[in-house]
Design an enzyme around this catalytic site. Structure first.
Site, PDB file in Angstrom:
ATOM      1  N   CYS A  61     -20.288  -7.148  14.165  1.00 40.50           N
ATOM      2  CA  CYS A  61     -21.123  -6.123  13.770  1.00 40.50           C
ATOM      3  C   CYS A  61     -21.200  -4.834  14.644  1.00 40.50           C
ATOM      4  CB  CYS A  61     -22.596  -6.654  13.389  1.00 40.50           C
ATOM      5  SG  CYS A  61     -22.708  -8.335  12.511  1.00 40.50           S
TER       6      CYS A  61
ATOM      7  N   GLN B 171      -5.766 -17.032  -1.824  1.00 40.93           N
ATOM      8  CA  GLN B 171      -5.649 -18.177  -0.961  1.00 40.93           C
ATOM      9  C   GLN B 171      -4.574 -18.224  -0.053  1.00 40.93           C
ATOM     10  OE1 GLN B 171      -7.167 -21.901  -2.976  1.00 40.93           O
ATOM     11  NE2 GLN B 171      -6.945 -20.610  -4.900  1.00 40.93           N
ATOM     12  N   THR B 172      -4.125 -17.020   0.449  1.00 37.39           N
ATOM     13  CA  THR B 172      -2.809 -17.002   1.410  1.00 37.39           C
ATOM     14  C   THR B 172      -2.990 -15.800   1.917  1.00 37.39           C
ATOM     15  OG1 THR B 172      -1.414 -17.788  -0.354  1.00 37.39           O
ATOM     16  CG2 THR B 172      -0.262 -17.039   1.352  1.00 37.39           C
TER      17      THR B 172
ATOM     18  N   CYS C 193     -16.244  -7.890   8.975  1.00 36.42           N
ATOM     19  CA  CYS C 193     -17.124  -8.725   8.503  1.00 36.42           C
ATOM     20  C   CYS C 193     -16.604 -10.172   8.061  1.00 36.42           C
ATOM     21  CB  CYS C 193     -17.832  -8.179   7.277  1.00 36.42           C
ATOM     22  SG  CYS C 193     -19.569  -8.903   6.745  1.00 36.42           S
TER      23      CYS C 193
ATOM     24  N   ASP D 289     -14.013 -10.938  -4.738  1.00 39.13           N
ATOM     25  CA  ASP D 289     -13.542 -12.229  -4.025  1.00 39.13           C
ATOM     26  C   ASP D 289     -14.259 -12.700  -2.995  1.00 39.13           C
ATOM     27  OD1 ASP D 289     -12.984 -10.374  -2.114  1.00 39.13           O
ATOM     28  OD2 ASP D 289     -10.932 -11.243  -2.012  1.00 39.13           O
TER      29      ASP D 289
ATOM     30  N   GLU E 240      -1.390  -9.076  -5.289  1.00 37.43           N
ATOM     31  CA  GLU E 240      -2.780  -9.527  -5.534  1.00 37.43           C
ATOM     32  C   GLU E 240      -2.528 -11.102  -5.820  1.00 37.43           C
ATOM     33  OE1 GLU E 240      -5.477  -8.537  -4.642  1.00 37.43           O
ATOM     34  OE2 GLU E 240      -4.999  -6.445  -4.048  1.00 37.43           O
TER      35      GLU E 240
ATOM     36  N   TYR F 271       0.586 -23.050  -4.015  1.00 40.30           N
ATOM     37  CA  TYR F 271      -0.093 -22.499  -5.368  1.00 40.30           C
ATOM     38  C   TYR F 271       0.882 -22.217  -6.150  1.00 40.30           C
ATOM     39  CZ  TYR F 271      -4.069 -23.191  -2.383  1.00 40.30           C
ATOM     40  OH  TYR F 271      -5.053 -23.599  -1.605  1.00 40.30           O
TER      41      TYR F 271
ATOM     42  N   CYS G   9     -18.838  -2.420  13.229  1.00 42.22           N
ATOM     43  CA  CYS G   9     -18.958  -2.168  11.535  1.00 42.22           C
ATOM     44  C   CYS G   9     -19.222  -0.955  11.058  1.00 42.22           C
ATOM     45  CB  CYS G   9     -19.890  -3.146  10.792  1.00 42.22           C
ATOM     46  SG  CYS G   9     -19.852  -2.969   9.116  1.00 42.22           S
TER      47      CYS G   9
ATOM     48  N   TYR H 244     -11.199 -10.901 -10.776  1.00 42.16           N
ATOM     49  CA  TYR H 244     -10.800 -10.290  -9.458  1.00 42.16           C
ATOM     50  C   TYR H 244      -9.632  -9.361  -9.436  1.00 42.16           C
ATOM     51  CZ  TYR H 244      -9.045  -9.604  -4.998  1.00 42.16           C
ATOM     52  OH  TYR H 244      -8.309  -8.586  -3.906  1.00 42.16           O
TER      53      TYR H 244
ATOM     54  N   LEU I  55       5.504 -20.653  -0.295  1.00 44.84           N
ATOM     55  CA  LEU I  55       4.072 -19.856  -0.643  1.00 44.84           C
ATOM     56  C   LEU I  55       2.958 -20.673  -1.032  1.00 44.84           C
ATOM     57  CD1 LEU I  55       3.251 -17.158   0.125  1.00 44.84           C
ATOM     58  CD2 LEU I  55       4.031 -16.400  -2.098  1.00 44.84           C
TER      59      LEU I  55
ATOM     60  N   ARG J 126       0.768  -1.146  -0.025  1.00 44.13           N
ATOM     61  CA  ARG J 126       0.119  -0.046   0.136  1.00 44.13           C
ATOM     62  C   ARG J 126       0.862   1.237   0.044  1.00 44.13           C
ATOM     63  NH1 ARG J 126      -4.593  -2.248   4.224  1.00 44.13           N
ATOM     64  NH2 ARG J 126      -5.692  -3.220   2.606  1.00 44.13           N
TER      65      ARG J 126
END
Length: 357
Positions: free
Chosen positions: A206, A49-50, A199, A145, A44, A89, A209, A127, A87, A32
């Site tokens: 909640c 899945q990690t 969430c 996703d 990304e 995959y 949120c 995605y 890592l 970021r």
């Protein structure tokens, strides 16, 4: 259906509440720190899945080793797989490498900001395309996703099965209508952050949120019943014997996996599908398949490794090449010293076996 779902939904207020919360609460994550599309892309792909905590050191290492698309494009695949080692995959790494080569060849090393061109690159699905275009290029493109589907299934009380492709299309249309045109980057990242931190799949917070006043599931007390997701197929179990085969000099036999399929092009210690072969025929199988005359020795241990669709149950044995017999040449096999093992990319279960050598 979209019109009905959004009929009484205050889109501009929802955008404001989500983006304000994100800007005040976002985690300090390395990807970021800039809008560099190449680094957004790497992050990304790694995050698929990690978990975030797992990805952070890999992201630092990978972007230091390959700071530009040109550097990554010039690298050998084995080197890239080694940088990705652990890592999981691994097709992600191979697809990223292939796509970056195309970016360097066709787009002069500039990640395309055009939706059509970006979407044609290997490994970039809807995605990832939406994430890159919104985060790096400030384009109002949905990035949907599991996190995002969970958030909107609760906010809009959508009871469609999120495991189905048509449901994902529905959520992409919903986000396409609701996304902020002024700050799509913060909007999409805000949704991802909300799904990751507040969430959550179980016991969503909640009361904390920032968009709970917009949430129909919260109003109905139905937040833990959503999203609806049909169960995946049961994982298949496969039993193997892994062989730590050494010659008289203490060199170890390693095998390169096929160039497609699971863990493609990674290295491993030879594995025998023991239920098919039978333990009593193990030595003859290894000679027939690999041309290595071996003598089986003691069992060293066992391990279990879980993939998304498969479970490996592995017994680990030492073995030696029978003295005086010739090791037949095979391009998939190598004899390497213990010190040289670290030069080759191994999947996690085989990294764990190294302690027995």
């Amino acid at each position: 259906m979209i019109d009905k779902l959004l009929q009484d939904f205050d889109i501009s207020r929802f955008q404001h509440d989500l983006i304000q919360w994100y800007q005040e609460n976002k985690r300090d994550l390395p990807w970021r720190k800039s809008q560099d599309p190449y680094k957004v892309w790497i992050s990304e792909i790694m995050l698929q899945q990690t978990k975030v905590d797992t990805v952070i050191p890999y992201f630092y290492h990978f972007t230091e080793k390959y700071p530009t698309p040109q550097k990554l494009a010039q690298a050998e695949e084995q080197e890239v797989l080694k940088a990705w080692e652990g890592l999981g995959y691994y097709s992600r790494a191979r697809n990223l490498h292939t796509a970056v080569k195309e970016v360097v060849a066709k787009y002069d090393g500039q990640v395309p900001s055009d939706e059509k061109h970006l979407g044609k690159l290997k490994g970039i699905g809807p995605y990832t395309k939406g994430a890159i275009l919104s985060i790096a290029f400030d384009q109002p493109v949905p990035a949907v996703d599991g996190n995002v589907m969970r958030v909107f299934s609760r906010v809009l009380h959508i009871e469609e099965d999120i495991a189905q492709a048509k449901t994902k299309k529905l959520f992409e249309k919903v986000v396409g209508e609701v996304i902020s045109k002024e700050d799509p980057s913060s909007f999409n990242q805000g949704l991802m952050e909300l799904g990751a931190l507040v969430c959550t799949p179980k016991k969503p917070q909640c009361s904390l949120c920032p968009v709970n006043e917009h949430c129909q599931a919260f109003a109905l007390g139905a937040e833990e019943k959503l999203p609806i997701k049909s169960k995946a197929k049961k994982q298949k179990r496969v039993s193997y014997v892994a062989l730590l085969i050494q010659d008289e000099q203490g060199r170890i036999v390693i095998e390169k996996r096929a160039d497609n399929g699971l863990l493609a092009n990674l290295w491993q210690f030879p594995m025998v599908p023991i239920k098919e072969v039978g333990f009593t025929h193990l030595e003859s199988y290894v000679y027939r398949e690999h041309g290595i005359p071996i003598q089986l020795q003691q069992k060293q241990g066992n391990l279990r490794h879980v993939f998304s669709h498969l479970i490996w149950e592995i017994d680990i044995y030492q073995a030696s090449i029978i003295s005086g017999e010739k090791f037949q040449k095979n391009k998939q096999l190598k004899l390497v010293s213990k010190q040289d093992l670290e030069q080759y990319p191994f999947p996690v279960p085989h990294q764990k076996m190294m302690k027995y050598i």
